[in-house]
Design a protein around this motif. Sequence first.
Motif, PDB file in Angstrom:
ATOM      1  N   MET A 285      46.814  33.636  31.269  1.00 29.92           N
ATOM      2  CA  MET A 285      47.370  34.740  30.499  1.00 29.92           C
ATOM      3  C   MET A 285      46.919  36.076  31.076  1.00 29.92           C
ATOM      4  O   MET A 285      47.701  37.013  31.207  1.00 29.92           O
ATOM      5  N   ALA A 286      45.627  36.163  31.436  1.00 35.58           N
ATOM      6  CA  ALA A 286      45.098  37.398  32.008  1.00 35.58           C
ATOM      7  C   ALA A 286      45.764  37.715  33.339  1.00 35.58           C
ATOM      8  O   ALA A 286      46.074  38.876  33.630  1.00 35.58           O
ATOM      9  N   LEU A 287      46.003  36.684  34.166  1.00 38.43           N
ATOM     10  CA  LEU A 287      46.677  36.904  35.450  1.00 38.43           C
ATOM     11  C   LEU A 287      48.055  37.515  35.239  1.00 38.43           C
ATOM     12  O   LEU A 287      48.446  38.472  35.928  1.00 38.43           O
ATOM     13  N   SER A 288      48.795  36.998  34.266  1.00 34.52           N
ATOM     14  CA  SER A 288      50.116  37.533  33.970  1.00 34.52           C
ATOM     15  C   SER A 288      50.037  38.991  33.508  1.00 34.52           C
ATOM     16  O   SER A 288      50.802  39.846  33.962  1.00 34.52           O
ATOM     17  N   LEU A 289      49.074  39.286  32.622  1.00 34.10           N
ATOM     18  CA  LEU A 289      48.914  40.650  32.114  1.00 34.10           C
ATOM     19  C   LEU A 289      48.402  41.598  33.188  1.00 34.10           C
ATOM     20  O   LEU A 289      48.802  42.759  33.245  1.00 34.10           O
ATOM     21  N   PHE A 290      47.497  41.113  34.046  1.00 36.04           N
ATOM     22  CA  PHE A 290      47.005  41.946  35.152  1.00 36.04           C
ATOM     23  C   PHE A 290      48.159  42.340  36.070  1.00 36.04           C
ATOM     24  O   PHE A 290      48.270  43.488  36.504  1.00 36.04           O
ATOM     25  N   SER A 291      49.010  41.351  36.378  1.00 32.59           N
ATOM     26  CA  SER A 291      50.139  41.612  37.268  1.00 32.59           C
ATOM     27  C   SER A 291      51.089  42.639  36.655  1.00 32.59           C
ATOM     28  O   SER A 291      51.537  43.578  37.320  1.00 32.59           O
ATOM     29  N   GLU A 292      51.379  42.475  35.355  1.00 30.00           N
ATOM     30  CA  GLU A 292      52.267  43.410  34.668  1.00 30.00           C
ATOM     31  C   GLU A 292      51.664  44.809  34.629  1.00 30.00           C
ATOM     32  O   GLU A 292      52.353  45.807  34.893  1.00 30.00           O
ATOM     33  N   LYS A 296      53.033  48.334  36.499  1.00 29.76           N
ATOM     34  CA  LYS A 296      53.494  49.480  35.713  1.00 29.76           C
ATOM     35  C   LYS A 296      52.600  50.703  35.863  1.00 29.76           C
ATOM     36  O   LYS A 296      53.085  51.826  36.029  1.00 29.76           O
ATOM     37  N   ASP A 297      51.267  50.492  35.771  1.00 32.10           N
ATOM     38  CA  ASP A 297      50.351  51.630  35.583  1.00 32.10           C
ATOM     39  C   ASP A 297      49.298  51.813  36.667  1.00 32.10           C
ATOM     40  O   ASP A 297      48.558  52.798  36.629  1.00 32.10           O
ATOM     41  N   GLY A 298      49.152  50.885  37.576  1.00 31.53           N
ATOM     42  CA  GLY A 298      48.232  51.082  38.685  1.00 31.53           C
ATOM     43  C   GLY A 298      46.797  50.646  38.420  1.00 31.53           C
ATOM     44  O   GLY A 298      46.487  49.978  37.422  1.00 31.53           O
ATOM     45  N   ILE A 372      45.634  42.973  42.967  1.00 29.65           N
ATOM     46  CA  ILE A 372      45.485  44.244  43.685  1.00 29.65           C
ATOM     47  C   ILE A 372      45.801  44.084  45.171  1.00 29.65           C
ATOM     48  O   ILE A 372      45.480  44.953  45.977  1.00 29.65           O
ATOM     49  N   GLN A 373      46.399  42.927  45.493  1.00 30.59           N
ATOM     50  CA  GLN A 373      46.902  42.674  46.845  1.00 30.59           C
ATOM     51  C   GLN A 373      45.783  42.644  47.889  1.00 30.59           C
ATOM     52  O   GLN A 373      45.915  43.188  48.984  1.00 30.59           O
ATOM     53  N   LYS A 374      44.699  41.964  47.526  1.00 28.95           N
ATOM     54  CA  LYS A 374      43.589  41.739  48.450  1.00 28.95           C
ATOM     55  C   LYS A 374      43.296  40.241  48.575  1.00 28.95           C
ATOM     56  O   LYS A 374      42.156  39.808  48.421  1.00 28.95           O
ATOM     57  N   PRO A 375      44.333  39.435  48.857  1.00 35.93           N
ATOM     58  CA  PRO A 375      44.108  37.986  48.938  1.00 35.93           C
ATOM     59  C   PRO A 375      43.187  37.578  50.073  1.00 35.93           C
ATOM     60  O   PRO A 375      42.478  36.574  49.972  1.00 35.93           O
ATOM     61  N   ASN A 376      43.183  38.338  51.162  1.00 31.59           N
ATOM     62  CA  ASN A 376      42.310  37.986  52.282  1.00 31.59           C
ATOM     63  C   ASN A 376      40.849  38.113  51.906  1.00 31.59           C
ATOM     64  O   ASN A 376      39.998  37.352  52.381  1.00 31.59           O
ATOM     65  N   LYS A 377      40.541  39.094  51.041  1.00 32.01           N
ATOM     66  CA  LYS A 377      39.171  39.234  50.548  1.00 32.01           C
ATOM     67  C   LYS A 377      38.782  38.009  49.724  1.00 32.01           C
ATOM     68  O   LYS A 377      37.654  37.504  49.822  1.00 32.01           O
ATOM     69  N   ALA A 378      39.729  37.546  48.913  1.00 30.40           N
ATOM     70  CA  ALA A 378      39.460  36.377  48.074  1.00 30.40           C
ATOM     71  C   ALA A 378      39.202  35.143  48.925  1.00 30.40           C
ATOM     72  O   ALA A 378      38.264  34.375  48.669  1.00 30.40           O
ATOM     73  N   ILE A 379      40.029  34.959  49.955  1.00 27.36           N
ATOM     74  CA  ILE A 379      39.868  33.761  50.778  1.00 27.36           C
ATOM     75  C   ILE A 379      38.537  33.775  51.537  1.00 27.36           C
ATOM     76  O   ILE A 379      37.887  32.746  51.712  1.00 27.36           O
ATOM     77  N   CYS A 380      38.083  34.953  51.939  1.00 29.20           N
ATOM     78  CA  CYS A 380      36.798  35.044  52.647  1.00 29.20           C
ATOM     79  C   CYS A 380      35.646  34.618  51.751  1.00 29.20           C
ATOM     80  O   CYS A 380      34.763  33.863  52.165  1.00 29.20           O
ATOM     81  N   THR A 381      35.654  35.095  50.497  1.00 30.35           N
ATOM     82  CA  THR A 381      34.548  34.750  49.596  1.00 30.35           C
ATOM     83  C   THR A 381      34.547  33.267  49.253  1.00 30.35           C
ATOM     84  O   THR A 381      33.488  32.641  49.174  1.00 30.35           O
ATOM     85  N   LEU A 382      35.736  32.690  49.070  1.00 30.32           N
ATOM     86  CA  LEU A 382      35.806  31.276  48.722  1.00 30.32           C
ATOM     87  C   LEU A 382      35.410  30.384  49.899  1.00 30.32           C
ATOM     88  O   LEU A 382      34.773  29.350  49.717  1.00 30.32           O
ATOM     89  N   VAL A 383      35.776  30.784  51.092  1.00 28.48           N
ATOM     90  CA  VAL A 383      35.365  30.012  52.269  1.00 28.48           C
ATOM     91  C   VAL A 383      33.846  30.075  52.430  1.00 28.48           C
ATOM     92  O   VAL A 383      33.184  29.064  52.705  1.00 28.48           O
ATOM     93  N   GLU A 384      33.286  31.265  52.228  1.00 28.01           N
ATOM     94  CA  GLU A 384      31.822  31.399  52.297  1.00 28.01           C
ATOM     95  C   GLU A 384      31.152  30.464  51.305  1.00 28.01           C
ATOM     96  O   GLU A 384      30.203  29.736  51.637  1.00 28.01           O
TER      97      GLU A 384
END
Length: 496
Positions: A285-292, A296-298, A372-384
């Motif tokens: 639910m939070a993912l959906s609301l974060f995306s919305e 809309k508002d940045g 926030i369109q930083k998927p590469n940051k996410a993948i780096c932390t998860l791989v670590e």
Amino acid sequence: MAIRKELSPLTPFQKFRENISWTVLGKIVVQVFLFTISILLTRYLGKKNLGDYATLLVIPVFMRLFNCFGLETLIGTKLPALNIHNSSGAEGRYLISRLLVFRLTTTFFFCILIYYCLPYYLNLIQRPEFIEFRWVLIFYFAVITIDSFLSTLFMTLLRFKILVKIETLGAFLNFILLILFIRLDYGIFGVLYSYIISLVVTSLIYLIVSRDQYWGSTKTPKFDGMKHLAWVSYGITFLSFGLMTQSDVLLMNFFEVDIEQVGLYYLATGLTGTMVFLLSGVAPMALSLFSETFSKDGLETLGKLYCKIVGFSSYLTVPIYIFCAFNSSLLINFIYGSVFEEASLALIIFTAFAGIQTALGTNFTVSTLYVIQKPNKAICTLVEGSFLNIMLNCFLIPFFGMPGAIIATGVTMVYMVLRQLKIISTYIKIAPVFPIIGQCFLYCLIASIPPLILSGLNMGHLITNLISYIAILAIILIYVKPFRQLGSIFNQSSSL
């Protein structure tokens, strides 16, 4: 002349609050059934068969990991934006229909793969006798993969009333079937098939109720990096296999840890996993609301919403973790019996790490990085984190056995969320939420003092300890009104 008042649309946090009551109430009901099921199968199987059961579950869970292809993330991130862009839902139907066909196709392919590759894996872990479970594991993999897709769709659409009813029906059906198969003494087969049948029923209901999301007129949307997001999400999931408790079970089998210890590990981690049940529907639910909100508002508004949801969620989970950590022995004896009491130390360790990780917002950090369109940051932390957990396991399990696996996973969990928070803090303001989390821990620790005194005087019992803990915590919360403080803090910050 009558003046017609237009109803203002709900803000994202108001949508969160509107759905959270259904989520919490529904998860409580579902968790009652699931917890009862856990007690039944644990007492029925015993330590050895519970270890075998945990070893078997590694197979379908890992294969689901390979089969995800980032589809759930794609639904949660892109479907709300598509429905805003095209109110008719045609673009959303295009996305869901194509993804559903893709999921069914890849699931069939991986079922074939399991059939032919299973004997080699069983020889690797020196359990060739498990080949008799080949077909039941294939069915188990298929149903959990389809259910994951459909339940994510309902969470993304915020259709929590329907979701709660379907999940409750599935849990109840699983409970009834498990009782029947236990009476027939079907062993591990009975436990697995009761779950499979219940998921088949709920998946069919999901498909019927959600047919408007994949059946009807469609319109091809602009992909806007959808394929890249899906592949990045898949890469994250695939490369983070070392973060899963199933990887610990696999390595414990590889290092020939006693199968009863594997069963105790499964009990401790499984019981800890139930402690976060109130957030089971909150993260999607939070993912959906974060995306919305971001669309809309940045960033600034997203930061405020993030802090509100994480602060609110800490009060749903931290009290449970604190109580269970301080009453682990009483909890295990009361639920599973004295035969499983030696799992209490593992429960304390894992609960402490999991409580810290959850309070810091681990259910929302990766989602925020996606939004926030930083998927590469996410993948780096998860791989670590994945490689850190594997290395710690390889070092600690040979020396400490099952407790080594618990410590390795716990350290990795806390490391992961801290790394992700560090990255997020460079883009959005999240500092205001940390005092809220700290106060939550403080109130829970104060409420834990009387139960600890009772236990120290040999007067403690799980029920009396729980009643006193809840009563004192409720008095504290009524007096300090943390949720009112939470709102006022962010209202002040927004006016600065």
